[in-house]
Write an enzyme that holds these catalytic residues in place. Structure first.
Site, PDB file in Angstrom:
ATOM      1  N   ALA A 192       0.780  -1.239   0.000  1.00  0.00           N
ATOM      2  CA  ALA A 192       0.000   0.000   0.000  1.00  0.00           C
ATOM      3  C   ALA A 192       0.812   1.289   0.000  1.00  0.00           C
ATOM      4  O   ALA A 192       0.304   2.327  -0.399  1.00  0.00           O
ATOM      5  CB  ALA A 192      -0.925  -0.003   1.214  1.00  0.00           C
ATOM      6  N   ALA A 193       2.046   1.254   0.478  1.00  0.00           N
ATOM      7  CA  ALA A 193       2.781   2.514   0.651  1.00  0.00           C
ATOM      8  C   ALA A 193       3.274   3.050  -0.692  1.00  0.00           C
ATOM      9  O   ALA A 193       3.581   2.261  -1.575  1.00  0.00           O
ATOM     10  CB  ALA A 193       3.970   2.267   1.583  1.00  0.00           C
ATOM     11  N   GLY A 228       0.706   5.157  -0.433  1.00  0.00           N
ATOM     12  CA  GLY A 228      -0.686   5.244   0.001  1.00  0.00           C
ATOM     13  C   GLY A 228      -1.634   6.046  -0.869  1.00  0.00           C
ATOM     14  O   GLY A 228      -2.741   6.339  -0.431  1.00  0.00           O
ATOM     15  N   SER A 229      -1.252   6.356  -2.093  1.00  0.00           N
ATOM     16  CA  SER A 229      -2.188   7.158  -2.890  1.00  0.00           C
ATOM     17  C   SER A 229      -3.441   6.348  -3.227  1.00  0.00           C
ATOM     18  O   SER A 229      -4.555   6.883  -3.223  1.00  0.00           O
ATOM     19  CB  SER A 229      -1.519   7.669  -4.166  1.00  0.00           C
ATOM     20  OG  SER A 229      -0.914   6.610  -4.853  1.00  0.00           O
ATOM     21  N   ASP A 286       2.204  -2.939   4.081  1.00  0.00           N
ATOM     22  CA  ASP A 286       3.416  -2.803   3.275  1.00  0.00           C
ATOM     23  C   ASP A 286       4.555  -3.444   4.048  1.00  0.00           C
ATOM     24  O   ASP A 286       4.611  -3.339   5.279  1.00  0.00           O
ATOM     25  CB  ASP A 286       3.728  -1.330   2.981  1.00  0.00           C
ATOM     26  CG  ASP A 286       4.641  -1.177   1.772  1.00  0.00           C
ATOM     27  OD1 ASP A 286       4.138  -0.895   0.669  1.00  0.00           O
ATOM     28  OD2 ASP A 286       5.866  -1.376   1.923  1.00  0.00           O
ATOM     29  N   ASP A 299       5.132  -9.103   5.028  1.00  0.00           N
ATOM     30  CA  ASP A 299       5.353  -9.569   3.661  1.00  0.00           C
ATOM     31  C   ASP A 299       4.007 -10.065   3.112  1.00  0.00           C
ATOM     32  O   ASP A 299       3.440 -11.030   3.631  1.00  0.00           O
ATOM     33  CB  ASP A 299       6.392 -10.694   3.709  1.00  0.00           C
ATOM     34  CG  ASP A 299       6.594 -11.345   2.356  1.00  0.00           C
ATOM     35  OD1 ASP A 299       5.965 -10.906   1.371  1.00  0.00           O
ATOM     36  OD2 ASP A 299       7.398 -12.303   2.292  1.00  0.00           O
ATOM     37  N   CYS A 329       3.185  -0.673 -12.562  1.00  0.00           N
ATOM     38  CA  CYS A 329       3.509   0.445 -13.448  1.00  0.00           C
ATOM     39  C   CYS A 329       4.666   0.004 -14.343  1.00  0.00           C
ATOM     40  O   CYS A 329       5.614   0.745 -14.566  1.00  0.00           O
ATOM     41  CB  CYS A 329       3.813   1.718 -12.667  1.00  0.00           C
ATOM     42  SG  CYS A 329       5.043   1.508 -11.389  1.00  0.00           S
TER      43      CYS A 329
HETATM   44  C1  LIG Z   1       4.176  -0.035  -6.405  1.00  0.00           C
HETATM   45  S1  LIG Z   1       4.509   0.276  -4.752  1.00  0.00           S
HETATM   46  C2  LIG Z   1       2.897   0.483  -4.113  1.00  0.00           C
HETATM   47  C3  LIG Z   1       2.336   1.847  -4.350  1.00  0.00           C
HETATM   48  C4  LIG Z   1       1.068   2.084  -3.582  1.00  0.00           C
HETATM   49  N1  LIG Z   1       0.068   1.077  -3.868  1.00  0.00           N
HETATM   50  C5  LIG Z   1       0.484   3.455  -3.849  1.00  0.00           C
HETATM   51  O1  LIG Z   1      -0.383   3.570  -4.701  1.00  0.00           O
HETATM   52  O2  LIG Z   1       0.891   4.431  -3.204  1.00  0.00           O
HETATM   53  C6  LIG Z   1       4.933  -1.287  -4.147  1.00  0.00           C
HETATM   54  C7  LIG Z   1       5.051  -1.362  -2.647  1.00  0.00           C
HETATM   55  O3  LIG Z   1       5.235  -2.726  -2.328  1.00  0.00           O
HETATM   56  C8  LIG Z   1       6.015  -2.814  -1.160  1.00  0.00           C
HETATM   57  N2  LIG Z   1       6.497  -4.203  -1.111  1.00  0.00           N
HETATM   58  C9  LIG Z   1       7.580  -4.760  -1.686  1.00  0.00           C
HETATM   59  N3  LIG Z   1       7.634  -6.071  -1.416  1.00  0.00           N
HETATM   60  C10 LIG Z   1       6.547  -6.351  -0.661  1.00  0.00           C
HETATM   61  C11 LIG Z   1       6.045  -7.521  -0.040  1.00  0.00           C
HETATM   62  N4  LIG Z   1       6.660  -8.686  -0.161  1.00  0.00           N
HETATM   63  N5  LIG Z   1       4.938  -7.419   0.704  1.00  0.00           N
HETATM   64  C12 LIG Z   1       4.296  -6.239   0.869  1.00  0.00           C
HETATM   65  N6  LIG Z   1       4.730  -5.098   0.309  1.00  0.00           N
HETATM   66  C13 LIG Z   1       5.829  -5.159  -0.453  1.00  0.00           C
HETATM   67  C14 LIG Z   1       7.047  -1.752  -1.348  1.00  0.00           C
HETATM   68  O4  LIG Z   1       7.582  -1.353  -0.105  1.00  0.00           O
HETATM   69  C15 LIG Z   1       6.241  -0.653  -2.045  1.00  0.00           C
HETATM   70  O5  LIG Z   1       5.803   0.263  -1.085  1.00  0.00           O
END
Ligand SMILES: C[S@@+](CC[C@H](N)C(=O)[O-])C[C@H]1O[C@@H](n2cnc3c(N)ncnc32)[C@H](O)[C@@H]1O
Length: 702
Positions: free
Chosen positions: A166-167, A169-170, A199, A226, A307
């Site tokens: 989620a981070a 967070g948008s 996240d 995770d 993306c």
């Molecule tokens: C594409 S970004 C998400 C962007 C977010 N959904 C937004 O719209 O703001 C991917 C996120 O996945 C997290 N991430 C990476 N591996 C992960 C895992 N195994 N489990 C959960 N989160 C993970 C990263 O820290 C990152 O914040």
């Protein structure tokens, strides 16, 4: 060599200095994506040219629907006309326009050079409006394509939603808005649903919490785990003494990806991009999607998004997950958002293990038989390639967004649901497993837990649609504890304790703040090891409370829950500390505040409160002055009825009354945004300089 500067038309002039310095060439990228045929040959030049263009600035009007509509009207009726005839250094500067596919016209884009934002008085004013409204959460600066996944998730206020990655967070904010679709301009509904935002990166979860605080919600929880190995959340099965696993109605998997779709914004990608970037992410992406499938309830829906343009991170992931979980299918989303230009998902793609991107392979067999180095071969799996029966998977139902289609970034979205035919027969088996799971004590010893492999087992259905719980899946937890997760081994968050509704401090707070009897006082929690109502009081909805009460907060690495509504205010020496309603928590508690206790304000009084930090009660006009003078010291709510077209009606704001003065209890940025919105200028800063904290400081010293 940097690309030579081309002849500069008005449009080209809109590039930033940075763009001019970046060498926007990468033969590996071109070779690889040409081999994938991601766009027809005749579109290739337009596609590459679009990759090299500066990405327009896009934003979304956020917050509750009513506030959003009011603010949107302000943009349309006040800002756009004032930006419509701007000429800067002899050139016409186009005003912001609405993004055609975003519902209710709430998303906007504009493309002006930074110089214009800094120097054109009209754009400068618009820019500070955006900055302040972003700070207070009424505007979200977000890439247009990043706004898509929550729209395809179709969230309703009663849904239990999980945002797995989620981070920052948008998209979490968009989901929260959908959960709160029934909010009014002044008050927040308490949805019966849930948003569990997760996240694995602990620092980023804090960013996520900060972002989400802009729309305070008793329905929000944040965890730091995770996602590929997310443990089961235990909830009681209604009407029984047993426990089941919480299943979700909606799950967003916005997975970590190579991110080459953001190349127009993140120009470093031109230099660093390698065709193998996506290969290493594929396995994690598949595991996250599989875990989501296992956490989904009946009639649920998953949105998988990246993306990235790379089919190895997109169609290959969806195909592998569908093959492992045949009870799922892709949803046809072609008629949703008709004005959004898109391309169907691929059914043919050619992975590579070659750094140049020049040698790609149609099948895994071809790859294995090639002369590629054996260590590279070992890094690839069959799942990177299209499966033999790819045609049966409906991959064209996935959605690809390319930069040249609508001047956006690149993006991929797939929507998955359980097949109708798969749902029913599994119910009996589920019931049995639920019964097994119900034998487990609250925190079952490892040996007693179910021996299932959660990510690979056949998908499950709920024992009953209304329960939306499934048998507990302990093996995910087992995996979780075995693996020293990258979330970090230490977890330093405070515990969550619900106050008994008759807690004397809570009762006194409720009484002093004129909170009515229907306030859910058994849903108030505190966060400190002793469970004392010491500083801040949070409000959670029923489902958040149930989860907290039945799951060890450390096991689920619970980082935030509910929303802060009251905080203790030190009232100066010799005066008893009292709780006050927090500005950000006010919309949540306002439905429970006795209307008779709300003070009627007027615009002149609001101006004084915005301009000065601690204006004396005697400085306010009548009848406001007499009303506030008659009130005891402490927290009060004032209603300012605003009738102008450009403002919100019925502005409700918290104030603090000291012995002789008042304070508007909202932070500096919220004050500036309010000031711009209501008075057309930020009068709060000038006030700060003209009226230092004298009155209050004097009172504090007394
Ligand atoms: C594409 S970004 C998400 C962007 C977010 N959904 C937004 O719209 O703001 C991917 C996120 O996945 C997290 N991430 C990476 N591996 C992960 C895992 N195994 N489990 C959960 N989160 C993970 C990263 O820290 C990152 O914040």
């Amino acid at each position: 060599m940097p690309r030579p500067k081309r002849g500069r038309s008005n449009a080209k002039d809109q590039r930033t200095d940075l763009i001019e310095k970046v060498d926007m060439e990468n033969e590996r990228l071109f070779a690889y994506y040409k081999a994938q045929n991601i766009v027809p040959e005749e579109e290739w030049p337009a596609f590459v040219e679009a990759l090299r263009q500066h990405l327009p600035t896009t934003f979304r009007v956020a917050g509750s629907r009513q506030i959003a509509n009011t603010l949107n009207s302000m943009i349309k009726d006040l800002h756009v006309p004032s930006l419509s005839n701007v000429i800067f250094e002899g050139q016409d500067i186009p005003p912001p326009v609405q993004i055609p596919w975003y519902p209710d016209g709430l998303a906007w884009q504009f493309n002006v050079p930074k110089k214009v934002l800094r120097k054109s008085p009209e754009f400068k004013k618009f820019h500070s409006f955006l900055v302040f409204e972003t700070e207070v959460g009424n505007v979200s600066r977000q890439e247009a394509v990043s706004m898509l996944p929550p729209l395809f998730l179709d969230v309703e206020p009663h849904h239990k939603v999980m945002d797995m990655c989620a981070a920052p967070g948008s998209k979490t904010a968009q989901i929260l808005e959908a959960l709160h679709a029934q909010d009014t301009a002044t008050s927040t509904s308490t949805p019966t649903g849930l948003l569990l935002a997760n996240d694995s990166d602990s620092k980023r979860t804090h960013l996520l919490i900060h972002q989400s605080a802009r729309l305070p919600s008793p329905a929000l929880m944040v965890t730091n785990l995770d996602a590929s190995n997310y443990p089961s959340i235990k909830v009681p099965v209604p009407g029984s003494t047993r426990f089941g696993q919480l299943l979700f109605d909606r799950i967003l998997c916005d997975v970590p990806c190579s991110g080459d779709g953001t190349i127009r914004k993140n120009m470093g990608i031109w230099k660093t991009w390698q065709p193998m970037d996506g290969n290493g992410l594929h396995a994690l992406q598949v595991r996250i999607l599989l875990r989501a499938m296992n956490l989904l309830g009946e009639n649920g829906r998953i949105v998988y998004s990246t993306c990235s343009l790379n089919p190895v991170e997109n169609e290959a992931v969806v195909a592998e997950a569908l093959k492992s979980n045949p009870a799922f299918e892709l949803v046809d989303i072609s008629s949703k958002l008709p004005e959004l230009e898109r391309r169907p998902g691929l059914t043919v793609w050619r992975p590579t293990a070659d750094r140049t991107g020049a040698t790609t392979f149609a099948t895994y067999e071809d790859f294995l038989q090639s002369s590629i180095d054996e260590t590279l071969k070992a890094k690839m799996s069959e799942g990177h390639w299209p499966p033999m029966d790819v045609e049966t998977l409906n991959l064209p139902r996935c959605m690809r967004i390319y930069p040249h289609l609508q001047d956006t970034g690149g993006f991929f979205v797939a929507v998955l649901q359980r097949t109708v035919k798969s749902s029913k027969p599994a119910v009996a088996a589920e019931r049995k497993r639920e019964a097994d799971a119900s034998d487990l004590p609250s925190e079952a010893p490892e040996a007693k837990r179910l021996k299932t492999t959660p990510d690979r087992r056949p998908e499950q259905d709920t024992p009953s649609p209304s329960l939306s719980v499934a048998p507990e899946q302990a093996s995910a937890e087992k995996n979780q504890s075995k693996k020293k997760s990258k979330e970090g081994s230490s977890f330093k968050e405070n515990p969550y304790t619900f106050l008994p509704p008759d807690d004397p401090i809570l009762r006194s707070c409720i009484e002093r703040l004129h909170i009515t009897g229907d306030f859910p006082s058994s849903n108030v929690l505190v966060r400190n090891p002793d469970g004392d109502a010491a500083r801040s009081l949070y409000l959670a909805n029923d489902i958040v409370k149930t989860i907290i009460e039945n799951n060890d907060y450390e096991r689920i690495r619970l980082t935030a829950a509910g929303t802060k509504v009251f905080a203790k205010q030190e009232a100066g020496k010799g005066t008893e500390a009292q709780f006050r309603v927090l500005g950000e928590g006010l919309p949540v508690v306002i439905p429970y505040i006795d209307p008779a206790s709300i003070i009627s304000g007027d615009i002149a009084s609001l101006k004084t409160l915005v301009e000065s930090h601690y204006p004396l009660c005697s400085n306010f006009p009548e009848p406001f002055r007499t009303t506030v003078e008659a009130r005891p010291t402490g927290s009060h709510i004032v209603r300012f009825p605003l009738e102008t077209q450009s403002s919100f009606r019925d502005l409700l704001l918290p104030i603090w009354k000291s012995n002789v003065s008042l304070t508007l209890m909202i932070d500096k940025k919220a004050k500036s945004a309010l000031s711009l919105r209501v008075f057309g200028a930020d009068i709060s800063n000038a006030a700060k300089e003209g009226h230092p904290k004298s009155t209050h400081e004097r009172e504090e010293k007394e």
